[in-house]
Design an enzyme around this catalytic site. Structure first.
Site, PDB file in Angstrom:
ATOM      1  N   HIS A 187       0.960  -1.357  -0.131  1.00  0.00           N
ATOM      2  CA  HIS A 187      -0.275  -0.146   0.350  1.00  0.00           C
ATOM      3  C   HIS A 187       1.259   1.753   0.314  1.00  0.00           C
ATOM      4  O   HIS A 187       1.699   1.254   0.408  1.00  0.00           O
ATOM      5  CB  HIS A 187      -0.870  -0.315   1.244  1.00  0.00           C
ATOM      6  CG  HIS A 187      -2.143   0.934   1.331  1.00  0.00           C
ATOM      7  ND1 HIS A 187      -1.759   2.109   1.509  1.00  0.00           N
ATOM      8  CD2 HIS A 187      -3.053   0.874   0.773  1.00  0.00           C
ATOM      9  CE1 HIS A 187      -2.318   3.598   1.698  1.00  0.00           C
ATOM     10  NE2 HIS A 187      -3.860   2.387   1.206  1.00  0.00           N
ATOM     11  N   ASP A 313     -10.990   1.752  -0.886  1.00  0.00           N
ATOM     12  CA  ASP A 313     -10.397   2.934  -0.730  1.00  0.00           C
ATOM     13  C   ASP A 313     -11.152   3.504   0.996  1.00  0.00           C
ATOM     14  O   ASP A 313     -10.556   4.475   0.881  1.00  0.00           O
ATOM     15  CB  ASP A 313      -9.857   3.691  -1.498  1.00  0.00           C
ATOM     16  CG  ASP A 313      -7.937   3.756  -1.089  1.00  0.00           C
ATOM     17  OD1 ASP A 313      -7.815   3.265  -0.085  1.00  0.00           O
ATOM     18  OD2 ASP A 313      -7.283   4.221  -2.175  1.00  0.00           O
TER      19      ASP A 313
HETATM   20  C1  1DF Z   1      -5.584   9.202   1.010  1.00  0.00           C
HETATM   21  C2  1DF Z   1      -5.126   8.368   1.000  1.00  0.00           C
HETATM   22  C3  1DF Z   1      -3.938   8.161   3.093  1.00  0.00           C
HETATM   23  C4  1DF Z   1      -5.069   6.303   0.649  1.00  0.00           C
HETATM   24  C5  1DF Z   1      -4.092   7.910   2.857  1.00  0.00           C
HETATM   25  O1  1DF Z   1      -3.599   7.267   4.347  1.00  0.00           O
HETATM   26  C6  1DF Z   1      -4.641   6.683   1.971  1.00  0.00           C
HETATM   27  C7  1DF Z   1      -5.116  10.680   1.014  1.00  0.00           C
HETATM   28  C8  1DF Z   1      -3.320   7.879   5.163  1.00  0.00           C
HETATM   29  O2  1DF Z   1      -6.161  10.621  -0.201  1.00  0.00           O
HETATM   30  O3  1DF Z   1      -5.042  11.570   1.302  1.00  0.00           O
HETATM   31  O4  1DF Z   1      -3.483   5.514   2.230  1.00  0.00           O
HETATM   32  N1  1DF Z   1      -4.960   5.800  -0.184  1.00  0.00           N
HETATM   33  O5  1DF Z   1      -5.234   4.971  -0.050  1.00  0.00           O
HETATM   34  O6  1DF Z   1      -5.671   6.617  -0.974  1.00  0.00           O
HETATM   35 MN    MN Z   2      -5.376   3.409   0.551  1.00  0.00          MN
END
Ligand code: 1DF
Ligand code: MN
Length: 350
Positions: A187, A313
Site C-alpha cells: 500500500h 479505498d
Molecule cells: C489518502 C489516501 C491517505 C490513501 C491515505 O493514508 C491513504 C489521502 C493516510 O487521500 O490522503 O491510504 N489511499 O490509500 O488512497
Molecule cells: Mn488506500
C-alpha cells in the site's frame, strides 16, 4: 441510470472490497506525537499533520471513520453495497516510528484489535496483518501469528525510513510469506525525504501522485531484484490500478532488458523471465481510487481477468457512486464477477 446499492449479491456477485483502511487511537496518537516532535519525515509531516491535526471537514470525518470498526463502518458498507471489507492498518502503519519498540508494540496491538473486529463480524470483515519492517525477524513471527489469528494476507505501507523490501535484510518477511502462503499488499505511503522534494513543493506528494510513483517503484524494485525468481509462488498486490506499472509495462520491459544486456548496472542482473511474466503470474492489482473504465480495462488486458480485484479505498474515497461505476463497467459478466468477488476469494482464500 442509477441502481440501488444492496449487499447480498443481487447483481450476480458479492462485492468484496480489498483495500479498506482502519486506524487505532494508539497508532494515531503516536503519529501525531512524532509530527509534533519534529521526528517525522517530510511526507508524514504533510500527511498526518493534515489527517491527525487539522480541523478541516475531510480530515475529521476520515479520522472518525478510520477509528470505527463497529456499527458506523458496517452502516457505510450497507449503504454502498459492500458485502465484505478486507481491512488493513492505515498508512503509514507503524513504519514511520523511529523507536522500534513502538513499532512492534503498535503493530501487535493493532493486529489484536483487528482480530477482535473480524471475530465479531466474520461475515463482513477479513483482516491483513500489519508488520514492523524495522524488525524483520519480529515481522516474520507476526506474519505467522497473523495466520493463526485468521488473517488472510499481509499489508506493508511501502518504504520504511527510505528502505525497500528488496534489501536482503528483509528476507525473513518473504520466508514467512512463503510459509503461510499469504499475499503481500504493498500500500502507498508518502515518498521518503530522498524523493519527496519536488513533489512536496508542488503539493503533489500525497495520494494525488507521490503515493503512486513511490509504490510503483517499490514493486518494480522487487521484481527487478529477482524476488519472484527466489519466491516463484509469491503474490504481490498493489492498488490504484497497478500504480501505473501496467500502463508502462512495454517500456519497462524493453528498457529493463536492454539495461541488463548492456551490463550497465551491477545491480541489474538477468532474471529468469521477462517483466510481462511476473506481472501476469505474481502480481495482482486492485481498483482502489480508480473507478476509471479505461484504466481498469487496460489492467484486464495486460494482466488478465484473474488478476484485477475491486477496492473502494474506504474511508479515503467513500464515494458510493463509484461502486455503481464498477457495476456498470462494459465488460463480460464473468469478468465482472471475478473482479468484484471471486478473484479476492481465491487470493485471500475466503
Ligand atoms: C489518502 C489516501 C491517505 C490513501 C491515505 O493514508 C491513504 C489521502 C493516510 O487521500 O490522503 O491510504 N489511499 O490509500 O488512497
Ligand atoms: Mn488506500
Amino acid at each position: 441510470m442509477s441502481h440501488e446499492l444492496r449487499t447480498g449479491g443481487d447483481r450476480g456477485y458479492l462485492r468484496i472490497a480489498t483495500e479498506e483502511a482502519f486506524a487505532t487511537q494508539e497508532q494515531v496518537d503516536l503519529l501525531i506525537r512524532l509530527v509534533k516532535d519534529g521526528k517525522a519525515d517530510r511526507g508524514i509531516t504533510s500527511l498526518w499533520g493534515f489527517y491527525g491535526m487539522n480541523s478541516d471537514g475531510r480530515a475529521r470525518q476520515t479520522l472518525d471513520r478510520l477509528l470505527d470498526l463497529g456499527a458506523g463502518r458496517i452502516a457505510d458498507m450497507d449503504a454502498s453495497g459492500i458485502d465484505v471489507a478486507v481491512l488493513s492498518l492505515t498508512s503509514p502503519g507503524v513504519q514511520a516510528y523511529v523507536d522500534v519498540e513502538d513499532a512492534r508494540r503498535v503493530s501487535a496491538s493493532s493486529n489484536a484489535i483487528l482480530a477482535e473486529a473480524v471475530a465479531a463480524r466474520p461475515d463482513r470483515y477479513v483482516g491483513m496483518t500489519a508488520i514492523a519492517p524495522q524488525d524483520p525477524e519480529w515481522s516474520a513471527a507476526e506474519i505467522r501469528r497473523g495466520a493463526e489469528l485468521g488473517f488472510r494476507g499481509v499489508l506493508v505501507n511501502s518504504h520504511t525510513h527510505g528502505e525497500y523490501l528488496d534489501h536482503p535484510k528483509f528476507d525473513p518477511i518473504f520466508r514467512a510469506l512463503a510459509d503461510t502462503g499469504h499475499p503481500l499488499y504493498i500500500h502507498p505511503t508518502t515518498p521518503p525525504d530522498s524523493m519527496i522534494g519536488p513533489m512536496l513543493e508542488a503539493g503533489l506528494d500525497g495520494a494525488v501522485f507521490g503515493f503512486g510513483v513511490e509504490t510503483g517503484l517499490h514493486l518494480l524494485r522487487l521484481i527487478t531484484s529477482g524476488i519472484f525468481d527466489r519466491y516463484p509462488d509469491l503474490q504481490i498486490i498493489v492498488g490504484h490500478a497497478g500504480e501505473a506499472l501496467p500502463y508502462w509495462l512495454y517500456r519497462l520491459n524493453f528498457m529493463h532488458g536492454a539495461g541488463v544486456r548492456s551490463q550497465r548496472y551491477a545491480c541489474l542482473k538477468p532474471l529468469r523471465h521477462d517483466l510481462f511474466h511476473y506481472m501476469r503470474n505474481n502480481v495482482l492489482v486492485t481498483t482502489s481510487g480508480m473507478p476509471f473504465e479505461p484504466a481498469i480495462k487496460l489492467c484486464l488486458d495486460v494482466l488478465g481477468e484473474d488478476r484485477v480485484m475491486y477496492a473502494m479505498d474506504y474511508p479515503y474515497q467513500y464515494v458510493p457512486e463509484e461502486v455503481r461505476i464498477h457495476d456498470l463497467l462494459d465488460i463480460a459478466d464473468g469478468a465482472k464477477k471475478k473482479l468484484m468477488q471471486t478473484n479476492a476469494e481465491r487470493v485471500f482464500r475466503l
